[in-house]
Design a protein around this motif. Structure first.
Motif, PDB file in Angstrom:
ATOM      1  N   UNK A   1      -1.367   3.388  -9.236  1.00 27.60           N
ATOM      2  CA  UNK A   1      -1.792   4.656  -8.622  1.00 27.60           C
ATOM      3  C   UNK A   1      -2.676   5.456  -9.563  1.00 27.60           C
ATOM      4  N   UNK A   2      -2.464   5.306 -10.873  1.00 26.80           N
ATOM      5  CA  UNK A   2      -3.245   6.063 -11.857  1.00 26.80           C
ATOM      6  C   UNK A   2      -4.632   5.478 -12.076  1.00 26.80           C
TER       7      UNK A   2
ATOM      8  N   UNK B   1       8.671   0.502 -11.090  1.00 29.45           N
ATOM      9  CA  UNK B   1       8.209   1.872 -10.836  1.00 29.45           C
ATOM     10  C   UNK B   1       7.056   2.232 -11.774  1.00 29.45           C
ATOM     11  N   UNK B   2       7.157   1.802 -13.026  1.00 29.54           N
ATOM     12  CA  UNK B   2       6.069   2.071 -13.966  1.00 29.54           C
ATOM     13  C   UNK B   2       4.805   1.306 -13.588  1.00 29.54           C
TER      14      UNK B   2
ATOM     15  N   UNK C   1       0.822  -1.205   0.000  1.00 31.65           N
ATOM     16  CA  UNK C   1       0.000   0.000   0.000  1.00 31.65           C
ATOM     17  C   UNK C   1       0.863   1.265   0.000  1.00 31.65           C
ATOM     18  N   UNK C   2       1.858   1.314   0.898  1.00 31.96           N
ATOM     19  CA  UNK C   2       2.674   2.518   1.022  1.00 31.96           C
ATOM     20  C   UNK C   2       3.532   2.761  -0.213  1.00 31.96           C
ATOM     21  N   UNK C   3       3.916   1.678  -0.909  1.00 28.15           N
ATOM     22  CA  UNK C   3       4.738   1.846  -2.095  1.00 28.15           C
ATOM     23  C   UNK C   3       3.946   2.480  -3.239  1.00 28.15           C
ATOM     24  N   UNK C   4       2.651   2.285  -3.229  1.00 21.47           N
ATOM     25  CA  UNK C   4       1.815   2.843  -4.300  1.00 21.47           C
ATOM     26  C   UNK C   4       1.347   4.244  -3.958  1.00 21.47           C
TER      27      UNK C   4
ATOM     28  N   UNK D   1      10.004 -10.825  -3.478  1.00 20.27           N
ATOM     29  CA  UNK D   1       9.791  -9.391  -3.704  1.00 20.27           C
ATOM     30  C   UNK D   1      10.410  -9.016  -5.043  1.00 20.27           C
ATOM     31  N   UNK D   2      10.096  -7.797  -5.493  1.00 19.00           N
ATOM     32  CA  UNK D   2      10.660  -7.273  -6.727  1.00 19.00           C
ATOM     33  C   UNK D   2      11.909  -6.445  -6.420  1.00 19.00           C
TER      34      UNK D   2
END
Length: 506
Positions: free
Chosen positions: A364-365, A357-358, A310-313, A348-349
């Protein structure tokens, strides 16, 4: 600056080839749990079957056998795939000559898993395999521990031995990998938050849940099947695995289906689904509507890689009222360059990968951040409790979100502060079941009140129910004293005792 040309007067070769045991000891123990190690062994079978799913002569069945030996567990993974044509490549570190799908991204999986089970000099493992060529010759091939680089007389080369027959392999072709794991290490399959000791049967149950979760997309959407055989005390129990899927709240789900996308490495398909889930009490680890098992879940071709993102997004920690929100994203492609890179453990990635990142930017978009529920279950219960205390004629002051540690400027607040005629009581509220950390949090508030010269006579932890460890900890803490020298007085209460009804599962 003038650089002087130097001609060496002599040279010697650096002998830096590791021994097999040294290499195994170096690459092992990078997993948090033997359950993750088992997934590495399963990955090779799954990758082979996915890559050759069009061959009608193969069996799409993967069997994990777990045999209780007392001080150790014999772990075996058997499949009905094509077999391993080149065992030398399969046992070479970082060799991807036999890679068939993105699950073989690193060339470490098999070696990594064997070393992580046991990298000691006494390691016990074996690989039996049978290709169509082997079947035609009525033979199978086998290689056994110890792992060796063949670098010295003491580190002799490993050998592939040929035997007549099937080697007890259950299908005409396929592979069986067995490794012995010390019981002390096998017990790492038990989640840290599960305090009570687990017998072998319960340890197997944790592994089954892990497999059902990790391979949920594969079990649900491919012809591959999985079984776990539990062997203990002379008894065998078969478990056929079904996909572990979340239970979605009706009317809350948005399913985008399959969306073409390019994250920077080539075209792929994104399957995205999000909404609120309901807690499944039968699960020990996943889909528990808590911070660890909610948020964002990322998969590659149905295989889980990472969750709780969640926090990463969205750039902030998940709020307790958002704990039921789940985003499932599955990246579909057989082209490894199209996919974000994973770490060697596949848990994990790689954070610096621009494709990741993309992907996070895409989420998020296209997925709206869930609103924080300011009227959460816990808050509604506290409001009702506050109203009850305000109606108590012996209560002189009732304050919600009472600041504590004011003298040192710490921004901490206790849920409810009640000043009665003859005592001061504070409350820490939890909607569901308490844990030890909740009681320590309440202790911190008592200490803060003492430092603020507002001594507390009674500190109440109120919740739906209390765990055994919390009750035991309460008794221990009640033998101690606060910073002002007053004895602690912790009490456990439930919403039922207060006549307050929990209207939503928490």
């Amino acid at each position: 600056m003038k650089i002087e040309n130097k001609t060496p007067i002599a040279e010697e070769i650096i002998r830096n080839n590791p021994t097999g045991h040294g290499l195994f000891a170096g690459i092992g123990d990078n997993f948090n749990s033997v359950a993750q190690v088992i997934c590495e062994l399963m990955d090779d079978a799954v990758s082979n079957l996915r890559a050759n799913s069009g061959d009608p002569e193969l069996s799409m069945r993967v069997v994990l056998s777990l045999e209780n030996l007392g001080d150790a567990v014999e772990i075996s993974v058997t499949d009905g795939g094509t077999g391993i044509a080149d065992l030398s490549s399969a046992l070479t570190i970082a060799c991807r000559d036999g890679a068939q799908t993105p699950l073989n991204e690193h060339g470490f999986g098999l070696k990594h898993a064997l070393a992580s089970c046991d990298s000691s000099p006494e390691q016990m493992w074996s690989i039996r395999t049978r290709t169509k060529a082997d079947a035609a010759a009525n033979q199978y091939r086998e290689v056994k521990a110890p792992y060796s680089m063949g670098t010295s007389e003491l580190d002799k080369p490993m050998k592939v031995r040929f035997y007549s027959g099937t080697g007890d392999l259950p299908h005409p072709t396929g592979t069986s990998i067995s490794v012995r794991c010390p019981m002390a290490k096998f017990r790492t399959v038990k989640p840290d938050r599960k305090a009570a000791p687990s017998d072998f049967h319960n340890l197997v149950r944790y592994i089954i849940e892990e497999l059902r979760y990790v391979y949920a997309g594969i079990l649900a959407n491919t012809p591959i099947t999985m079984e776990v055989w539990e062997i203990s005390g002379g008894e065998e129990t078969q478990h056929t695995l079904t996909p572990l899927l979340p239970v979605w709240e009706e009317g809350s789900v948005k399913d985008y289906g399959e969306i073409p996308c390019n994250l920077g490495g080539g075209p792929l398909t994104i399957r995205c689904k999000y909404g609120n889930i309901l807690k499944n009490p039968s699960n020990a680890i996943y889909y528990k509507c808590n911070m660890e098992s909610s948020g964002v879940e990322l998969r590659i071709n149905g295989r889980a890689i990472e969750h709780g993102m969640f926090d990463r997004v969205w750039g902030e920690a998940i709020h307790p009222s958002q704990n039921r929100f789940l985003v499932q994203v599955d990246l579909i492609s057989d082209n490894p360059t199209a996919l974000p890179a994973t770490k060697n453990t596949k848990t994990s990635f790689c954070e610096a990968d621009p494709r990741l990142k993309n992907l996070l930017s895409w989420i998020a978009s296209y997925v709206p951040v869930p609103a924080k529920d300011v009227d959460s279950v816990e808050l509604r219960c506290v409001r009702e409790l506050t109203a009850k205390r305000e109606n108590d004629p012996t209560a002189l002051r009732v304050s919600r979100e009472e600041p504590v540690f004011q003298k040192i400027g710490l921004k901490a607040k206790v849920d409810l502060f009640v000043g009665y005629i003859d005592r001061v009581t504070i409350y820490e509220a939890k909607a569901g079941k308490t844990k030890a950390l909740d009681l320590y949090q309440l202790r911190m508030y008592v200490d803060g009140c003492a430092l603020d010269n507002k001594p507390v006579d009674e500190a109440v932890l109120i919740a739906k129910r209390h765990s055994a460890e919390v009750k035991e900890l309460r008794d221990i803490l009640n033998t101690l004293t606060a910073p002002d020298g007053r004895p602690y007085n912790f009490r456990l209460a439930t919403w039922d005792e207060e006549g307050i009804v929990i209207r939503q599962s928490a």
